[in-house]
Design an enzyme around this catalytic site. Sequence first.
Site, PDB file in Angstrom:
ATOM      1  N   TYR A  95       1.438  -0.671   0.603  1.00  0.00           N
ATOM      2  CA  TYR A  95      -0.360  -0.106   0.114  1.00  0.00           C
ATOM      3  C   TYR A  95       0.861   0.964   0.093  1.00  0.00           C
ATOM      4  O   TYR A  95       1.786   1.255   0.592  1.00  0.00           O
ATOM      5  CB  TYR A  95      -1.049   0.006   1.296  1.00  0.00           C
ATOM      6  CG  TYR A  95      -2.388   1.156   1.432  1.00  0.00           C
ATOM      7  CD1 TYR A  95      -3.505   0.982   0.697  1.00  0.00           C
ATOM      8  CD2 TYR A  95      -1.633   2.770   2.075  1.00  0.00           C
ATOM      9  CE1 TYR A  95      -3.496   2.682   1.015  1.00  0.00           C
ATOM     10  CE2 TYR A  95      -1.909   4.197   1.853  1.00  0.00           C
ATOM     11  CZ  TYR A  95      -3.570   4.218   1.326  1.00  0.00           C
ATOM     12  OH  TYR A  95      -4.236   4.707   2.024  1.00  0.00           O
ATOM     13  N   GLU A 183      -2.989   7.950  -4.379  1.00  0.00           N
ATOM     14  CA  GLU A 183      -2.554   6.474  -3.677  1.00  0.00           C
ATOM     15  C   GLU A 183      -2.774   5.118  -4.605  1.00  0.00           C
ATOM     16  O   GLU A 183      -3.515   5.331  -5.718  1.00  0.00           O
ATOM     17  CB  GLU A 183      -3.857   6.455  -2.880  1.00  0.00           C
ATOM     18  CG  GLU A 183      -4.193   4.931  -1.904  1.00  0.00           C
ATOM     19  CD  GLU A 183      -5.723   4.335  -1.924  1.00  0.00           C
ATOM     20  OE1 GLU A 183      -5.836   5.303  -0.377  1.00  0.00           O
ATOM     21  OE2 GLU A 183      -6.916   3.789  -2.694  1.00  0.00           O
TER      22      GLU A 183
END
Length: 362
Positions: A95, A183
């Site tokens: 992530y 992201e």
Amino acid sequence: MKLHEYEAKEIFKEYGIDVPKGFVTSNKIEKIEGPVVIKAQVLVGGRGKAGGVVFAHTVEEANRKIEKLLNSSIKGEKVEKVLVEEKLPVKKEYYLAIVVDRVEKKPLILFSTEGGVDIEEVARRNPEKIVKYYVDPLREFLPYMARVMLKDHGLPSQEIVKIADVIYKMYKLFREMDATLVEINPLVVTEDGRVVAADGVIHLDEDAYFRQDYTRFEEYRKRENLPFAYVELDGDIGVIGNGAGLTLASMDIIKEYGGNPACFLDIGGGASEDVVKKALEKVLERENIRGVFINIMAGITRCDEVARGIVEVLKNHPDVKVSVRMMGTREEEGRKILRENGIPLEDSIEKAAKKLIEMLEE
Ligand code: GDP
Ligand code: MN
């Protein structure tokens, strides 16, 4: 403003971040080279779990799945485009994100080896698994800073170098494009050692319109054409008002009676029948809408224009529950039009909101 995944990936590519080979389409495809992943281009998270990310091994299977996705909605949002990409041989999922930390007043870089899944869940259960790095916005962000951030977390050194390079490029993008969020979840490490952005989310700062050219993005063009102010929210009751204050108050009163606003829609002053029509159509575009609350205090706006707009749209949506509160200029004419068409009208904001909630509970 949110960008679609395919737009975010175009930008990643421009900044030299590796993305899967693929293309966006609204049609069937002719051939595939190896297994593909097909992804609904909607602006909601968690598409994977909601059935918006599927795999195919033949062109027939791919076309069957593309057709199914294009005729569906994911979390209430209609799928108009899909992204067809090479299926990556995934070894690991990480992530990576850059956000604005409003408390520290700094960009914050987040990294976790627990990628692919819901990051909020990781933050709750294993907060120590999230590496945080605040960037000093007044100083240059250099590649070694990204490497420092990643060391001591058990990553192999080749990965540290490659991921640090992605972070450096992401930060450059974040600053240059005036993003508020970038992201990559998951950032995939493939079996053959590539580090690839398998997903992409970019939010751009609407206060930066004056110094950026965002016209290439889909949402920007859609929004520019709307003759009213529209903000999408999570609930299922559309809220339309004239004037920002009145519309906000309308949202409050819906909440007060136990409802959940699906949007803030301000038609502004002096809206014509056509604007009202477009506004109500916009609200009803989403499939999860159960009812609509319309609150108008007519000054330069005319109640009869508003009423005609409402009636026109409801002809095509006979089942949707609508409650109207309307007063001011041409009130009598407006009331008459609504009454003749069987549309509930109340003379106070509380009564109208209560009425709508009651109708929805029936
Ligand atoms: P989201 O659910 O909206 O965040 O959609 P994602 O693009 O993140 O896809 C959901 C999940 O599908 C990812 O977390 C991966 O586990 C999986 N996935 C996506 N693309 C690929 C791929 O190319 N190969 C493999 N093996 N899995 C993928
Ligand atoms: Mn994702």
